[in-house]
Design a protein around this motif. Structure first.
Motif, PDB file in Angstrom:
ATOM      1  N   TYR A 105       0.833  -1.207   0.000  1.00  6.61           N
ATOM      2  CA  TYR A 105       0.000   0.000   0.000  1.00  6.61           C
ATOM      3  C   TYR A 105       0.866   1.255   0.000  1.00  6.61           C
ATOM      4  O   TYR A 105       0.687   2.158  -0.830  1.00  6.61           O
ATOM      5  CB  TYR A 105      -0.935  -0.007   1.210  1.00  6.61           C
ATOM      6  N   TRP A 155       1.168   3.841  -3.053  1.00  5.82           N
ATOM      7  CA  TRP A 155       0.713   5.204  -2.801  1.00  5.82           C
ATOM      8  C   TRP A 155       1.839   6.193  -3.116  1.00  5.82           C
ATOM      9  O   TRP A 155       1.622   7.207  -3.779  1.00  5.82           O
ATOM     10  CB  TRP A 155       0.281   5.325  -1.333  1.00  5.82           C
ATOM     11  N   SER A 197      -9.803   4.605  -5.796  1.00  5.92           N
ATOM     12  CA  SER A 197      -8.964   5.137  -4.725  1.00  5.92           C
ATOM     13  C   SER A 197      -8.111   4.041  -4.092  1.00  5.92           C
ATOM     14  O   SER A 197      -8.624   3.001  -3.682  1.00  5.92           O
ATOM     15  CB  SER A 197      -9.859   5.786  -3.665  1.00  5.92           C
ATOM     16  N   SER A 230      -6.168   4.367  -1.280  1.00 11.83           N
ATOM     17  CA  SER A 230      -6.379   4.359   0.168  1.00 11.83           C
ATOM     18  C   SER A 230      -7.742   3.751   0.495  1.00 11.83           C
ATOM     19  O   SER A 230      -7.897   3.050   1.496  1.00 11.83           O
ATOM     20  CB  SER A 230      -6.327   5.777   0.713  1.00 11.83           C
ATOM     21  N   PHE A 275      -7.545   0.100   0.562  1.00 14.26           N
ATOM     22  CA  PHE A 275      -6.882  -0.370   1.784  1.00 14.26           C
ATOM     23  C   PHE A 275      -7.860  -0.364   2.962  1.00 14.26           C
ATOM     24  O   PHE A 275      -8.025  -1.364   3.659  1.00 14.26           O
ATOM     25  CB  PHE A 275      -5.672   0.528   2.087  1.00 14.26           C
ATOM     26  N   LEU A 276      -8.526   0.767   3.116  1.00 13.48           N
ATOM     27  CA  LEU A 276      -9.501   0.881   4.203  1.00 13.48           C
ATOM     28  C   LEU A 276     -10.619  -0.155   4.036  1.00 13.48           C
ATOM     29  O   LEU A 276     -10.990  -0.851   4.986  1.00 13.48           O
ATOM     30  CB  LEU A 276     -10.094   2.295   4.195  1.00 13.48           C
ATOM     31  N   MET A 319     -13.569   6.851   0.649  1.00 13.16           N
ATOM     32  CA  MET A 319     -12.414   7.681   0.323  1.00 13.16           C
ATOM     33  C   MET A 319     -12.478   8.242  -1.097  1.00 13.16           C
ATOM     34  O   MET A 319     -11.559   8.934  -1.524  1.00 13.16           O
ATOM     35  CB  MET A 319     -11.118   6.868   0.464  1.00 13.16           C
TER      36      MET A 319
END
Lengths: 293, 324
Positions: free
Chosen positions: A158, A162, A242, A244, A247-248, A288
């Motif tokens: 991640y 990113w 997205s 992030s 990941f979330l 996100m």
């Protein structure tokens, strides 16, 4: 349920979430840039798992065979992805969504059957590689080292991804194409090349997910469909496009499924969908993501 | 009914009657195995045409038609095994229930567009699948419901064939009237340009919801009919593969043609049975067929043929336009 059980459940939820993150982030990246929801993404993941099995069984005499296959399988998958993009996907950009769905659905069928042709319908297993084949014992908790490795590799990928998108020149080109394809093209960016590159990167991630999954679950036909639906849930929760968010979404998904099994084993799969429905209704662009321009 | 015939020229009406006659006398010439096959084609034709009302006409790509199809099938099946309600009513209850569920599901779905709409329909159909799969005490879970009692006069394959032929014809006629009504035309306007349609004073969501529910009702009819035909229902009626099968059927025939999905289901089931009989790799063949269709035959089978005869009809059509 005691505390130890809860911790084990938490850790296993996270290791499941982290593997699916690798697959979902590829799906999300491809959607963000190419505007194609690639239904065959999970089939690419399955291909990665099969290739990992195949390469490690070919190299079974060599020490560290798994690590070689972990390196090679995702690369082969990425090359296959590039081939698909240039040969097929390129023809349907800008077409109606239905055409994209159907083309990528056709790829699910084709890749699934090709895997069956090549490796049969039976289960395959890959041994857990040295030095991760032992368990960690900590304060009465017994937990496989391999799962810890998975939990650590998720955030690593991640952060890497990113930073790649955020800080490198390559990343800014990708963001430019994502933001405004025509403008990027006018400024001299080779848009088709970026598309191929992003698609290959997405496939590489899926292949990596597949290779990482091979030692902890059976490699077999049909393993793709389950993951496909899970990926949809994750990218919708996090927001399509997205990193992030993916990941979330994976963390939430992993934990909800892990604890859902404790609450209601039969309905555990439904929790993910309920979460997805709630997010879609309240905030369709995901936690996100950004609202559609 | 008058407008149903008025809007088509004699050639088309004759063609339709000929098709009906063909299907009506078909059982005299073929064995029972083939009658079942044709029956399956007819039922799939209703499901696909119902889906196409929403997809081809209103431009709303649903990923979850199988959920509503399964609601129809399971409603009929559950009524028949748990109660003494007669078969006819159980058959009507299927589409009614599918319609009620579509109102609820559709109410949420029409708030979203594009890929989000599709994903939400998928999520709802998966929920339906999970309920059917998980509620073992009521729906028998993955064992399915087997040996559903069907009245004596419908238990023979040929009789059930005629029964479903009639219902299928009624459904297709209703769909034909719907797509040619002002409502149907509004849906098409909505597909082509939602903003302009809204500016004309059309409440978009209301129309989309209506299309969603109507489509759900026809999917329910198909599900209920299939329940009586198969006498067994299984949770995989609601799964993703079933949904995609319906989407492929529409594409195969051509989504911008009324008869596209019907032609698609005939060809699809024919291909399925023929190819499956000599290879287990039917999915591979299907995948290749879809790719060829997408790249070389974008209008589907009906589109392909109507384009190739378009040149011949050019003058006739020009005249028709003038007379309108």
């Amino acid at each position: 349920m005691n505390l130890q059980g809860l911790v084990i459940q938490l850790l296993s939820g996270m290791s499941v979430g982290m593997v699916i993150f690798l697959i979902a982030v590829g799906l999300s990246l491809i959607f963000g840039t190419l505007q194609v929801l690639n239904l065959a993404h999970a089939s690419i993941y399955m291909l990665g798992a099969y290739l990992c099995f195949w390469i490690s069984s070919m190299l079974s005499q060599v020490s560290g065979s798994f690590w070689w296959s972990l390196l090679m399988a995702p690369l082969l998958v990425a090359m296959f992805g590039g081939f698909l993009e240039v040969l097929l996907l390129r023809r349907i950009y800008g077409r109606e969504m239905l055409d994209q769905f159907l083309l990528t659905f056709a790829l699910i069928l084709i890749i699934g059957d090709l895997c069956k042709l090549a490796w049969g319908v039976e289960y395959h297993t890959v041994d857990t590689p040295w030095p991760l084949d032992k368990a960690i014992i900590f304060g009465g908790l017994v937990f496989p080292r391999y799962n810890v490795f998975l939990i650590l590799s998720g955030p690593l990928i991640y952060v890497g991804l990113w930073s790649l998108i955020r800080y490198t020149r390559l990343g800014s080109v990708v963001r430019a194409v994502t933001y405004n394809r025509e403008m990027a093209n006018a400024l001299g960016v080779n848009v088709p090349l970026v598309y191929t590159g992003v698609f290959m990167l997405g496939c590489w991630l899926a292949g990596l997910g597949g290779a990482l999954v091979a030692p902890m679950s059976a490699v077999m036909p049909g393993m793709d469909m389950v993951v496909l639906i899970d990926c949809f849930i994750i990218v919708v929760i996090g927001g399509l496009g997205s990193i992030s968010g993916a990941f979330l979404g994976s963390m939430i998904f992993g934990l909800v499924t892990a604890f859902g099994i404790l609450v209601a084993p039969r309905l555990a799969i439904a929790f993910g969908f309920i979460l997805m429905i709630v997010v879609l209704i309240i905030r369709p662009w995901g936690l996100m993501g950004k609202p559609e321009r | 009914m008058k407008s149903f015939f008025k809007q088509r020229n004699n050639g088309k009406a004759v063609g339709l009657l000929a098709a009906f006659a063909f299907f009506a006398v078909l059982p005299l010439f073929i064995g029972e195995g083939y009658i079942s096959l044709v029956n399956e084609m007819l039922i799939l034709a209703v499901a696909a045409s119902g889906l196409n009302l929403m997809m081809g006409y209103a431009g709303m790509v649903s990923f979850g038609p199988s959920g509503l199809y399964a609601v129809g099938a399971y409603t009929t099946a559950l009524i028949l095994i748990y109660t003494e309600i007669p078969f006819g009513l159980a058959l009507i209850a299927g589409p009614v229930m599918a319609g009620i569920i579509s109102v609820v599901v559709g109410w949420f779905c029409v708030r979203l567009t594009h890929v989000y709409f599709s994903l939400l329909t998928l999520a709802f159909s998966q929920i339906i699948h999970t309920i059917i799969f998980g509620w073992y005490g009521f729906t028998h879970g993955d064992d399915g419901i087997v040996d559903i009692p069907v009245p004596e006069f419908l238990s023979s394959i040929t009789n059930y064939y005629y029964f479903s032929l009639i219902i299928v014809c009624i459904c297709l006629a209703l769909l034909w009237m719907i797509v040619n009504s002002p409502f149907g035309k509004t849906l098409q306007a909505l597909r082509e340009n939602p903003e302009r349609t809204e500016f004309v004073g059309i409440h978009i969501r209301r129309y989309q919801l209506a299309a969603f529910v109507l489509s759900g009702v026809f999917l329910g009819v198909a599900g209920s009919l299939y329940c009586g035909f198969n006498k067994n229902v299984f949770p995989d009626f609601a799964d993703v593969m079933k949904s995609t099968e319906m989407l492929v059927v529409c594409l195969l025939g051509g989504i911008y043609y009324f008869l596209g999905p019907a032609v698609g289901s005939i060809v699809y089931i024919f291909l399925d049975k023929t190819i499956s009989s000599f290879t287990e790799y039917w999915p591979l063949a299907l995948g290749l067929v879809i790719i060829v269709l997408l790249i070389f035959m974008r209008g589907g089978i009906v589109g392909f043929f109507s384009e190739s005869v378009a040149a011949m009809k050019e003058r006739g059509r020009a005249k028709q336009h003038v007379s309108h």
